[in-house]
Design an enzyme around this catalytic site. Structure first.
Site, mmCIF file in Angstrom:
data_model
loop_
_atom_site.group_PDB
_atom_site.id
_atom_site.type_symbol
_atom_site.label_atom_id
_atom_site.label_comp_id
_atom_site.label_asym_id
_atom_site.label_seq_id
_atom_site.Cartn_x
_atom_site.Cartn_y
_atom_site.Cartn_z
ATOM 1 N N GLU A 284 21.782 32.982 59.751
ATOM 2 C CA GLU A 284 21.654 34.316 60.323
ATOM 3 C C GLU A 284 20.210 34.811 60.282
ATOM 4 O O GLU A 284 19.468 34.416 59.384
ATOM 5 C CB GLU A 284 22.625 35.299 59.656
ATOM 6 C CG GLU A 284 22.371 35.634 58.210
ATOM 7 C CD GLU A 284 23.486 36.542 57.667
ATOM 8 O OE1 GLU A 284 24.639 36.117 57.608
ATOM 9 O OE2 GLU A 284 23.149 37.682 57.311
ATOM 10 N N GLY B 34 29.328 44.067 56.062
ATOM 11 C CA GLY B 34 30.207 44.216 54.889
ATOM 12 C C GLY B 34 30.092 45.540 54.151
ATOM 13 O O GLY B 34 31.072 46.257 53.984
ATOM 14 N N ALA C 121 31.674 36.353 52.940
ATOM 15 C CA ALA C 121 30.910 35.973 51.739
ATOM 16 C C ALA C 121 29.442 35.718 52.094
ATOM 17 O O ALA C 121 28.637 36.659 52.190
ATOM 18 C CB ALA C 121 31.554 34.756 51.106
ATOM 19 N N ARG C 122 29.095 34.471 52.308
ATOM 20 C CA ARG C 122 27.746 34.101 52.752
ATOM 21 C C ARG C 122 27.899 32.961 53.750
ATOM 22 O O ARG C 122 28.763 32.093 53.592
ATOM 23 C CB ARG C 122 26.879 33.631 51.568
ATOM 24 C CG ARG C 122 26.299 34.761 50.734
ATOM 25 C CD ARG C 122 25.207 35.537 51.460
ATOM 26 N NE ARG C 122 24.654 36.607 50.654
ATOM 27 C CZ ARG C 122 25.097 37.867 50.648
ATOM 28 N NH1 ARG C 122 26.115 38.214 51.403
ATOM 29 N NH2 ARG C 122 24.497 38.778 49.901
ATOM 30 N N HIS D 238 26.882 41.139 59.965
ATOM 31 C CA HIS D 238 26.729 41.356 58.510
ATOM 32 C C HIS D 238 26.873 42.841 58.136
ATOM 33 O O HIS D 238 25.937 43.450 57.615
ATOM 34 C CB HIS D 238 25.390 40.796 58.022
ATOM 35 C CG HIS D 238 25.399 40.432 56.578
ATOM 36 N ND1 HIS D 238 24.698 39.366 56.060
ATOM 37 C CD2 HIS D 238 26.043 40.986 55.510
ATOM 38 C CE1 HIS D 238 24.900 39.299 54.748
ATOM 39 N NE2 HIS D 238 25.713 40.264 54.407
ATOM 40 N N ARG E 126 37.483 29.604 40.617
ATOM 41 C CA ARG E 126 36.942 28.772 39.545
ATOM 42 C C ARG E 126 37.787 28.896 38.284
ATOM 43 O O ARG E 126 38.129 27.922 37.647
ATOM 44 C CB ARG E 126 35.511 29.249 39.293
ATOM 45 C CG ARG E 126 34.672 28.387 38.452
ATOM 46 C CD ARG E 126 33.224 28.757 38.625
ATOM 47 N NE ARG E 126 32.970 30.193 38.490
ATOM 48 C CZ ARG E 126 31.792 30.738 38.664
ATOM 49 N NH1 ARG E 126 30.761 29.989 38.987
ATOM 50 N NH2 ARG E 126 31.622 32.035 38.530
HETATM 51 P P1 NAP Z 1 32.336 38.275 41.971
HETATM 52 O O1 NAP Z 1 33.113 39.410 41.395
HETATM 53 O O2 NAP Z 1 31.357 37.568 41.119
HETATM 54 O O3 NAP Z 1 33.395 37.238 42.577
HETATM 55 C C1 NAP Z 1 33.096 35.962 42.966
HETATM 56 C C2 NAP Z 1 34.307 35.086 42.681
HETATM 57 O O4 NAP Z 1 34.063 33.780 43.203
HETATM 58 C C3 NAP Z 1 34.612 34.926 41.195
HETATM 59 O O5 NAP Z 1 35.978 35.167 40.985
HETATM 60 C C4 NAP Z 1 34.222 33.497 40.906
HETATM 61 O O6 NAP Z 1 34.997 32.839 39.938
HETATM 62 C C5 NAP Z 1 34.471 32.838 42.245
HETATM 63 N N1 NAP Z 1 33.720 31.607 42.376
HETATM 64 C C6 NAP Z 1 32.385 31.419 42.202
HETATM 65 N N2 NAP Z 1 32.052 30.149 42.440
HETATM 66 C C7 NAP Z 1 33.199 29.520 42.752
HETATM 67 C C8 NAP Z 1 33.508 28.182 43.085
HETATM 68 N N3 NAP Z 1 32.557 27.244 43.144
HETATM 69 N N4 NAP Z 1 34.796 27.869 43.353
HETATM 70 C C9 NAP Z 1 35.754 28.811 43.285
HETATM 71 N N5 NAP Z 1 35.523 30.098 42.990
HETATM 72 C C10 NAP Z 1 34.262 30.437 42.712
HETATM 73 O O7 NAP Z 1 31.516 38.762 43.236
HETATM 74 P P2 NAP Z 1 31.928 39.883 44.317
HETATM 75 O O8 NAP Z 1 31.360 41.195 43.907
HETATM 76 O O9 NAP Z 1 33.378 39.771 44.592
HETATM 77 O O10 NAP Z 1 31.072 39.353 45.570
HETATM 78 C C11 NAP Z 1 31.324 38.077 46.130
HETATM 79 C C12 NAP Z 1 30.277 37.720 47.156
HETATM 80 O O11 NAP Z 1 30.520 38.426 48.359
HETATM 81 C C13 NAP Z 1 28.844 38.102 46.803
HETATM 82 O O12 NAP Z 1 28.227 37.160 45.970
HETATM 83 C C14 NAP Z 1 28.165 38.215 48.158
HETATM 84 O O13 NAP Z 1 27.516 37.013 48.503
HETATM 85 C C15 NAP Z 1 29.329 38.472 49.110
HETATM 86 N N6 NAP Z 1 29.211 39.810 49.740
HETATM 87 C C16 NAP Z 1 29.065 39.909 51.090
HETATM 88 C C17 NAP Z 1 28.947 41.154 51.666
HETATM 89 C C18 NAP Z 1 28.767 41.321 53.150
HETATM 90 O O14 NAP Z 1 28.031 42.198 53.551
HETATM 91 N N7 NAP Z 1 29.429 40.532 53.971
HETATM 92 C C19 NAP Z 1 28.979 42.315 50.881
HETATM 93 C C20 NAP Z 1 29.135 42.182 49.510
HETATM 94 C C21 NAP Z 1 29.239 40.912 48.941
HETATM 95 P P3 NAP Z 1 35.060 33.299 38.387
HETATM 96 O O15 NAP Z 1 36.106 34.369 38.347
HETATM 97 O O16 NAP Z 1 35.483 32.079 37.665
HETATM 98 O O17 NAP Z 1 33.700 33.786 38.020
#
Ligand code: NAP
Length: 317
Positions: free
Chosen positions: A266, A286, A236-237, A284, A179
């Site tokens: 899921e 992660g 991610a999700r 899942h 973003r």
């Molecule tokens: P984060 O630090 O908030 O990173 C999310 C990134 O995505 C940010 O850089 C954000 O941009 C970007 N983004 C959001 N909406 C967007 C869009 N529409 N287009 C392009 N980029 C976009 O979060 P995180 O801690 O890395 O976690 C990310 C996600 O991973 C979580 O929300 C969760 O759903 C998932 N996750 C999954 C597991 C699993 O068990 N598989 C474990 C942990 C997390 P900006 O920099 O501009 O804000």
């Protein structure tokens, strides 16, 4: 002493830390809460420690009527199962657990990337089925990883941790779609469209949050833009991806493989995916290390402890 509901069994250290200060009930069920359970919990507890699958929707808040809960301390960084705006409108605070699960989740992304590229699942299945007759030079040839190009979609905490592993560990070129522009501690090229990213990399790795804004962000267009040798990874999700389009792209050979930790509906995983040898499927996992799950629980607990001690929340959403 406040009444706190923990909606799944958690590592003992977490329950013990919370129980020293508050009256804690732990729901003895590993499945998500039902609607009636959530409605009842909102009226009976001062704080709830929910997690993935506990769908605290606007409708659930409305059905609860007189709400006692003041805090939802979510276990997990992703909180797309909670209607945060609806909670906020009722004066209910929401927290999550960013940071403490970044490395575990990035490690799992690399597990999927390597396993899919090197056909590890397929090899394991062959061996366990008694089908391995010995080494030979053209058996189960995979895709080289070192030196290839990775494209990260969502260069946040986890996206950057994945990119660091790819750059420093595997001498990979890093490209990303995000973003906003990011100041990064490693070389990376930013692409301003998903299609441009998808078409220029060997691995597409998804690391954006779920929710309305990103629903089906990855669909037929992205898969069509990917190289036929490209591999798609999602930690991610599930609902960020149009799963039917992913299955169609894999079936048509538009992409070479996929490594998935999350699914659109899921825990239901389509039979079509299970039938494909070039797809690595994990349930899942992660953040699933004891150290990480304990740290997540402690951070959620610390938010609850801070809240009722009148201190600022550590990680408000
Ligand atoms: P984060 O630090 O908030 O990173 C999310 C990134 O995505 C940010 O850089 C954000 O941009 C970007 N983004 C959001 N909406 C967007 C869009 N529409 N287009 C392009 N980029 C976009 O979060 P995180 O801690 O890395 O976690 C990310 C996600 O991973 C979580 O929300 C969760 O759903 C998932 N996750 C999954 C597991 C699993 O068990 N598989 C474990 C942990 C997390 P900006 O920099 O501009 O804000």
């Amino acid at each position: 002493m406040k009444k706190v509901l923990v909606t799944r069994p958690l590592p003992e250290a977490v329950i013990s830390a919370l129980s020293k200060v508050h009256k804690v009930a732990v729901r003895d069920d590993t499945r998500p809460m039902g609607r009636d359970e959530m409605v009842a919990a909102l009226t009976r507890f001062d704080a709830i420690l929910p997690t993935i699958g506990d769908r605290f929707s606007a409708d659930v808040f409305a059905a609860a009527g007189e709400i006692r809960a003041r805090l939802l301390a979510n276990f997990g960084v992703g909180y797309n199962h909670i209607d945060v705006a609806a909670a906020r409108a009722l004066g209910i605070m929401v927290t999550n657990t960013p940071g403490v699960l970044t490395d575990a989740t990035a490690d799992l992304a690399l597990t999927l990337l390597l396993a899919t590229a090197r056909r590890a699942g397929e090899g394991e299945r062959l061996l366990r089925a008694g089908g391995w007759t010995g080494w030979h030079p053209t058996q189960l040839l995979g895709t080289h990883v070192t030196g290839k190009t990775v494209g990260i979609v969502g260069m946040g905490r986890i996206g950057q941790a994945i990119a660091r592993r790819c750059h420093f560990g595997f001498a990979m070129e890093v490209a990303y779609f995000n973003r906003s522009e990011k100041a990064l501690a490693f070389p990376a090229r930013r692409e301003t469209s998903l299609a441009a990213l998808a078409g220029s990399v060997d691995f597409v790795v998804l690391a954006v949050p779920g929710g309305a804004e990103t629903r089906h962000m990855i669909g037929a267009d992205t898969f069509a833009a990917m190289k036929p040798t490209g591999i798609f990874i999602n930690i991610a999700r599930g609902d960020v991806v149009d799963e039917a389009a992913l299955i169609a792209a894999l079936a048509a050979g538009e992409i070479a493989g996929a490594g998935l930790d999350v699914y659109e509906f899921e825990p239901r995983v389509p039979d079509a995916l299970k039938a494909m040898e070039n797809v690595t499927l994990l349930p899942h996992l992660g953040s699933a290390t004891l150290e990480t799950r304990t740290a997540m629980g402690m951070l959620a607990a610390d938010n609850i402890l801070a809240f009722f001690a009148g201190k600022p929340l550590l990680t408000p959403v």
